[in-house]
Enzyme design. Structure first.
Site, PDB file in Angstrom:
ATOM      1  N   GLY A 145      39.048  28.332  51.509  1.00 46.84           N
ATOM      2  CA  GLY A 145      39.811  29.155  52.452  1.00 46.84           C
ATOM      3  C   GLY A 145      41.311  29.007  52.261  1.00 46.84           C
ATOM      4  O   GLY A 145      42.089  29.847  52.713  1.00 46.84           O
ATOM      5  N   HIS A 189      32.226  28.307  55.595  1.00 48.76           N
ATOM      6  CA  HIS A 189      32.752  27.779  56.860  1.00 48.76           C
ATOM      7  C   HIS A 189      31.603  27.631  57.854  1.00 48.76           C
ATOM      8  O   HIS A 189      30.750  28.521  57.971  1.00 48.76           O
ATOM      9  CB  HIS A 189      33.756  28.768  57.480  1.00 48.76           C
ATOM     10  CG  HIS A 189      35.077  28.859  56.770  1.00 48.76           C
ATOM     11  ND1 HIS A 189      35.462  28.040  55.742  1.00 48.76           N
ATOM     12  CD2 HIS A 189      36.130  29.703  56.990  1.00 48.76           C
ATOM     13  CE1 HIS A 189      36.681  28.373  55.340  1.00 48.76           C
ATOM     14  NE2 HIS A 189      37.107  29.385  56.080  1.00 48.76           N
ATOM     15  N   ARG A 239      52.904  36.306  36.351  1.00 43.45           N
ATOM     16  CA  ARG A 239      52.288  35.271  35.501  1.00 43.45           C
ATOM     17  C   ARG A 239      51.050  35.780  34.777  1.00 43.45           C
ATOM     18  O   ARG A 239      50.721  35.324  33.695  1.00 43.45           O
ATOM     19  CB  ARG A 239      51.821  34.073  36.367  1.00 43.45           C
ATOM     20  CG  ARG A 239      52.881  33.238  37.005  1.00 43.45           C
ATOM     21  CD  ARG A 239      52.238  32.116  37.825  1.00 43.45           C
ATOM     22  NE  ARG A 239      51.567  32.593  39.047  1.00 43.45           N
ATOM     23  CZ  ARG A 239      52.178  32.822  40.195  1.00 43.45           C
ATOM     24  NH1 ARG A 239      53.470  32.601  40.298  1.00 43.45           N
ATOM     25  NH2 ARG A 239      51.517  33.255  41.261  1.00 43.45           N
ATOM     26  N   SER A 240      50.335  36.707  35.411  1.00 44.25           N
ATOM     27  CA  SER A 240      49.028  37.122  34.874  1.00 44.25           C
ATOM     28  C   SER A 240      49.050  38.474  34.173  1.00 44.25           C
ATOM     29  O   SER A 240      48.006  38.918  33.682  1.00 44.25           O
ATOM     30  CB  SER A 240      48.008  37.186  36.021  1.00 44.25           C
ATOM     31  OG  SER A 240      47.975  35.974  36.709  1.00 44.25           O
ATOM     32  N   CYS A 297      38.873  34.662  58.104  1.00 44.10           N
ATOM     33  CA  CYS A 297      37.467  34.358  57.768  1.00 44.10           C
ATOM     34  C   CYS A 297      36.687  33.720  58.922  1.00 44.10           C
ATOM     35  O   CYS A 297      35.519  34.075  59.161  1.00 44.10           O
ATOM     36  CB  CYS A 297      37.403  33.475  56.522  1.00 44.10           C
ATOM     37  SG  CYS A 297      38.702  32.248  56.423  1.00 44.10           S
TER      38      CYS A 297
HETATM   39  N1  LIG Z   1      40.039  32.259  50.630  1.00 43.19           N
HETATM   40  C1  LIG Z   1      39.553  32.717  51.770  1.00 43.19           C
HETATM   41  O1  LIG Z   1      38.538  32.245  52.327  1.00 43.19           O
HETATM   42  C2  LIG Z   1      40.224  33.853  52.429  1.00 43.19           C
HETATM   43  C3  LIG Z   1      39.619  34.438  53.507  1.00 43.19           C
HETATM   44  C4  LIG Z   1      40.259  35.487  54.140  1.00 43.19           C
HETATM   45  C5  LIG Z   1      41.483  35.893  53.670  1.00 43.19           C
HETATM   46  N2  LIG Z   1      42.058  35.299  52.599  1.00 43.19           N
HETATM   47  C6  LIG Z   1      43.367  35.780  52.154  1.00 43.19           C
HETATM   48  O2  LIG Z   1      43.261  36.395  50.873  1.00 43.19           O
HETATM   49  C7  LIG Z   1      44.436  36.138  50.120  1.00 43.19           C
HETATM   50  C8  LIG Z   1      44.097  35.500  48.776  1.00 43.19           C
HETATM   51  O3  LIG Z   1      43.318  34.341  48.944  1.00 43.19           O
HETATM   52  P1  LIG Z   1      42.642  33.631  47.682  1.00 43.19           P
HETATM   53  O4  LIG Z   1      41.864  32.500  48.215  1.00 43.19           O
HETATM   54  O5  LIG Z   1      41.993  34.627  46.798  1.00 43.19           O
HETATM   55  O6  LIG Z   1      43.968  33.066  46.928  1.00 43.19           O
HETATM   56  P2  LIG Z   1      44.156  32.643  45.410  1.00 43.19           P
HETATM   57  O7  LIG Z   1      42.866  32.312  44.744  1.00 43.19           O
HETATM   58  O8  LIG Z   1      45.237  31.626  45.427  1.00 43.19           O
HETATM   59  O9  LIG Z   1      44.706  34.015  44.694  1.00 43.19           O
HETATM   60  C9  LIG Z   1      45.945  34.578  45.008  1.00 43.19           C
HETATM   61  C10 LIG Z   1      46.109  35.903  44.258  1.00 43.19           C
HETATM   62  O10 LIG Z   1      47.347  36.506  44.640  1.00 43.19           O
HETATM   63  C11 LIG Z   1      48.095  36.812  43.459  1.00 43.19           C
HETATM   64  N3  LIG Z   1      49.530  36.740  43.716  1.00 43.19           N
HETATM   65  C12 LIG Z   1      50.252  35.668  44.110  1.00 43.19           C
HETATM   66  N4  LIG Z   1      51.558  35.995  44.200  1.00 43.19           N
HETATM   67  C13 LIG Z   1      51.653  37.305  43.870  1.00 43.19           C
HETATM   68  C14 LIG Z   1      52.730  38.224  43.753  1.00 43.19           C
HETATM   69  N5  LIG Z   1      54.000  37.865  44.014  1.00 43.19           N
HETATM   70  N6  LIG Z   1      52.467  39.484  43.371  1.00 43.19           N
HETATM   71  C15 LIG Z   1      51.206  39.870  43.077  1.00 43.19           C
HETATM   72  N7  LIG Z   1      50.139  39.051  43.158  1.00 43.19           N
HETATM   73  C16 LIG Z   1      50.360  37.769  43.555  1.00 43.19           C
HETATM   74  C17 LIG Z   1      47.646  35.760  42.459  1.00 43.19           C
HETATM   75  O11 LIG Z   1      47.977  36.155  41.153  1.00 43.19           O
HETATM   76  P3  LIG Z   1      48.230  35.047  39.970  1.00 43.19           P
HETATM   77  O12 LIG Z   1      46.856  34.609  39.511  1.00 43.19           O
HETATM   78  O13 LIG Z   1      48.952  35.854  38.954  1.00 43.19           O
HETATM   79  O14 LIG Z   1      49.025  33.942  40.573  1.00 43.19           O
HETATM   80  C18 LIG Z   1      46.152  35.753  42.736  1.00 43.19           C
HETATM   81  O15 LIG Z   1      45.553  36.889  42.139  1.00 43.19           O
HETATM   82  C19 LIG Z   1      45.341  35.300  51.035  1.00 43.19           C
HETATM   83  O16 LIG Z   1      46.168  36.200  51.741  1.00 43.19           O
HETATM   84  C20 LIG Z   1      44.372  34.654  51.982  1.00 43.19           C
HETATM   85  O17 LIG Z   1      44.975  34.325  53.205  1.00 43.19           O
HETATM   86  C21 LIG Z   1      41.447  34.296  51.955  1.00 43.19           C
END
Ligand SMILES: NC(=O)c1ccc[n+]([C@@H]2O[C@H](COP(=O)([O-])OP(=O)(O)OC[C@H]3O[C@@H](n4cnc5c(N)ncnc54)[C@H](OP(=O)(O)O)[C@@H]3O)[C@@H](O)[C@H]2O)c1
Length: 347
Positions: free
Chosen positions: A159, A243, A42-43, A128
């Site tokens: 999160g 958190h 998508r991006s 986290c």
């Molecule tokens: N948020 C937190 O506090 C936190 C803490 C620890 C760990 N995490 C982990 O970090 C990860 C991302 O979290 P986030 O909060 O940043 O999520 P997010 O804002 O929803 O971002 C998700 C990212 O993954 C990409 N993506 C999705 N499907 C994909 C695919 N098939 N191939 C390549 N890229 C893909 C998205 O790209 P598009 O923009 O193109 O869709 C976007 O860049 C997750 O695994 C989460 O569990 C998050």
């Protein structure tokens, strides 16, 4: 390292954590010669702040990297982290996909950096809630051991991903304007003006959420102590970022609140804010945008002579994810571990 620096991939670069990892690599002057952002189809082609253009994942596009920082969810990690590793990169992954695998180090930079020495191409960044808690627990653990933890979390919606933040804001806006909210999508119930005892998801037959299981299992793995008893309740609250955790720590040996405060004040990555009479204690809104873990309300549990109560707060997107991933990359660089596998293979 090439003379000018490493070639670094950031997978999930358009997401909340990925955006911050890009910022932190620049802010902390990580020695990168080139940074390449990847995201979903998508991006592809999108220009990010700073002018980098998003690429798609393919066998060709993933060649030639030294490091790959992943924050694109478990299934993308499952499919692509091994391919990056096979192509010669060290992967630092934010998802839960690899964390409990025996040959994958689960590392918090201030707590167990030595675990990095045994990596096999993939390194996991902890969940986290676990991350911020173990940063605060490590100095207490080293001094007095830990027998049991009773944890209640108050977790921010960021999160769950960007979509959950939008949902909280949309619901809040609708309710403040006396309109009906749309069917909840990110959570089972309305999150605005509510508290959900359901952070993460319930696997069939399990009465704990996966988020609660992560706190239990990851804490034991990071502290390398499978004997620690952990009871956890993870609650999602209508906070955007940051958190908060109420943690009851039962130590193996006597530890006074004063000594705990002293240890925490000297601990790397920890800031103590603890003067409740002046209403000074850590708050999610103050922790947002900062890299430290904040600890306050340090006190004796009146119900147990070897237990303390703590209130621990951190920015879940920074120390809870992006900052620790970049700190791991920094430790790998400082210890000369980035190309250690190549060097060993060529002997
Ligand atoms: N948020 C937190 O506090 C936190 C803490 C620890 C760990 N995490 C982990 O970090 C990860 C991302 O979290 P986030 O909060 O940043 O999520 P997010 O804002 O929803 O971002 C998700 C990212 O993954 C990409 N993506 C999705 N499907 C994909 C695919 N098939 N191939 C390549 N890229 C893909 C998205 O790209 P598009 O923009 O193109 O869709 C976007 O860049 C997750 O695994 C989460 O569990 C998050």
């Amino acid at each position: 390292m090439a003379s000018q620096g490493y070639r670094v991939a950031v997978v999930g670069a358009t997401g909340q954590v990925g955006t911050l990892m890009l910022e932190l690599l620049r802010e902390r002057r990580f020695p990168a010669a080139e940074i390449v952002p990847f995201a979903s189809q998508r991006s592809v082609g999108r220009e990010l702040d700073g002018g980098l253009v998003v690429r798609g994942l393919s066998e060709d596009s993933i060649q030639g990297f030294d490091l790959a920082l992943f924050s694109a969810g478990g299934s993308t990690s499952g499919a692509w982290a091994p391919r990056f590793a096979d192509a010669g990169a060290i992967v630092i992954d934010n998802s839960s996909r690899w964390r409990m695998q025996d040959d994958v180090p689960l590392v918090v930079s201030e707590v167990n950096p030595d675990a990095l020495e045994a990596h096999n191409g993939i390194i996991a960044n902890p969940n986290c809630s676990t991350m911020q808690m173990v940063v605060a627990l490590k100095p207490l653990y080293d001094e007095a051991g830990i027998e049991r933890l009773v944890i209640s979390t108050y977790q921010a919606v960021s999160g769950t991903g960007r979509g959950a933040v939008e949902e909280l804001l949309d619901q809040s806006h609708a309710l403040l304007h006396e309109r009906d909210i749309e069917q909840p999508g990110a959570y089972a119930h309305q999150i605005a003006f509510n508290a959900l005892p359901h952070a993460g998801s319930f696997a069939p037959g399990d009465d704990h959420t996966d988020e609660e299981r992560k706190l239990i299992n990851e804490t034991r793995k990071i502290l390398a102590d499978p004997g620690i008893a952990v009871s956890a309740t993870c609650v999602r609250v209508p906070v955007v970022t940051g958190h908060s955790e109420a943690v009851n720590v039962q130590t193996r040996r006597e530890l006074s609140p004063a000594r705990a405060r002293e240890l925490l004040e000297a601990a790397p990555g920890v800031t103590v804010l603890d003067d409740p009479a002046s209403a000074l204690y850590p708050l999610a809104i103050d922790a947002t945008g900062k890299d430290d873990v904040f600890v306050g309300r340090i006190r004796r549990d009146p119900g147990h002579e070897r237990a303390l109560d703590l209130w621990i707060v951190a920015d879940n997107l920074r120390k809870g994810a992006a900052t620790n991933a970049v700190q791991i990359a920094e430790v790998l660089h400082e210890r000369g571990l980035v190309h250690a596998r190549d060097a060993a293979a060529s002997v």
